[in-house]
Design an enzyme around this catalytic site. Sequence first.
Site, PDB file in Angstrom:
ATOM      1  N   ALA A 103      -1.300 -30.175   3.179  1.00 23.03           N
ATOM      2  CA  ALA A 103      -0.548 -29.525   2.105  1.00 23.03           C
ATOM      3  C   ALA A 103      -1.235 -29.484   0.713  1.00 23.03           C
ATOM      4  O   ALA A 103      -1.656 -30.561   0.490  1.00 23.03           O
ATOM      5  CB  ALA A 103       0.838 -30.134   1.888  1.00 23.03           C
ATOM      6  N   SER A 104      -1.690 -28.266   0.321  1.00 21.98           N
ATOM      7  CA  SER A 104      -2.467 -28.379  -0.880  1.00 21.98           C
ATOM      8  C   SER A 104      -1.854 -28.891  -2.297  1.00 21.98           C
ATOM      9  O   SER A 104      -0.455 -29.029  -2.221  1.00 21.98           O
ATOM     10  CB  SER A 104      -2.894 -26.842  -1.200  1.00 21.98           C
ATOM     11  OG  SER A 104      -3.613 -26.369  -0.073  1.00 21.98           O
ATOM     12  N   ALA A 105      -2.441 -29.181  -3.217  1.00 28.67           N
ATOM     13  CA  ALA A 105      -2.048 -29.651  -4.205  1.00 28.67           C
ATOM     14  C   ALA A 105      -1.114 -28.469  -4.950  1.00 28.67           C
ATOM     15  O   ALA A 105      -1.326 -27.257  -4.875  1.00 28.67           O
ATOM     16  CB  ALA A 105      -3.018 -29.976  -5.306  1.00 28.67           C
TER      17      ALA A 105
END
Length: 401
Positions: A103-105
């Site tokens: 899950a990207s920032a």
Amino acid sequence: MSPTGRRDAVRRPGWAQLVRSLVDSGVLAAPWTAVFEDVDRARFLPPVMWPYDMTTRASTTVSRADDPDAWFGFADADVPITTQWDDGRHQGPAPGRVPTSSASAPTVVAAMLRALDVHDEMRVLEIGTGTGWNAGLLARRLGDEHVTSVEIDAAVAAAAEAALHDAGIAPTLVVGDGLLGCPQRAPFDRVVSTMAVRSVPYAWVRQAAPHGVVLTPWGTRYSNADALVRLVVADDHSRAEGRFIRPVEFMKARSHRRSRGLHTEYVPGGDVVAAADSITTTDLTAADLTDPDFAFAAGLATGRDCVSTWNRRGARVSFWLYGITDRSWAATVLDDHRPTSTVYQGGRRLLWSDLRAAHRWWTDSGEPDATRFGLTVTPDTETAWLDTPHRPVTEGEFAPA
């Protein structure tokens, strides 16, 4: 509360605070604010996850069952979180070898959605479903029927589908190779990839509508220094062209991961001095060579056919270059306290000489960062350029004087 867990906002204000910070910083565009507030990242994260510290460049294990406060704290933090290692072969709570889904920032997600510039009724193709959070944001903003997401890993896709169902969101999910797009659902007004590529699949361009946008992290095999490129598709689909808009670092498409032969194939026996065809010196420093802006330009300079690795121990940095299509190599040990270092090179190409020439060109050009470069993609070519499409970056520019 759902199995994946969404605490009441009164008892868990972290997510609301993060959304406000994204709005205040200007990263989160107004139409997305309510969407982010509603589609909570925590819904899409697994019970055991591995937040990534950008400073230490290390992952830590966090379990919701063992430490729910820490788990929700990281879920609401502006950090990337690894959710799978080693293409699913990894077992156990400790971090694996290669992160392969995440899950990207939230800052990066918000910035990409802003750059995507979607409007009501637009059709979007997402490459790389991952946790399903980004697909959920898009579907909540545009409507389920307008979003298609492709994921190569069936187990990852199944987990994403369950999380989306739990959140009451139902975009079209497809298990398959995202590099091929989804022709049966085309055309799309926007194509967005949540994985980095080393070349833009022309299937994405063909499946985009005229004047449509293809947004993807892009980089070379030289390093992990990627940049987000925003391409606009021509009326006749003969090309897609645009600029890099910000540096990023994303997990790579499986077939686009960096690769080289075994070290022993380059330096049999491990004796660098004996294997070297050339021994020279360099005045380049560790700071020069690990600068992320230069790393991006260096990837273009080496014809996207060179892998670099470096390792720091105290004041000393060991630095290696490996050719991908041949067994050319270069190596040096840089010392922060010494102005020059010895360089060893072997094979058909003098890789260090090419790198030194690239650094000279980069500094003479004002040390451009990724945002000064752009990319033009046609069915047969992919050309990077600096400042204007009429100034293509070619290997000839970097030839030693």
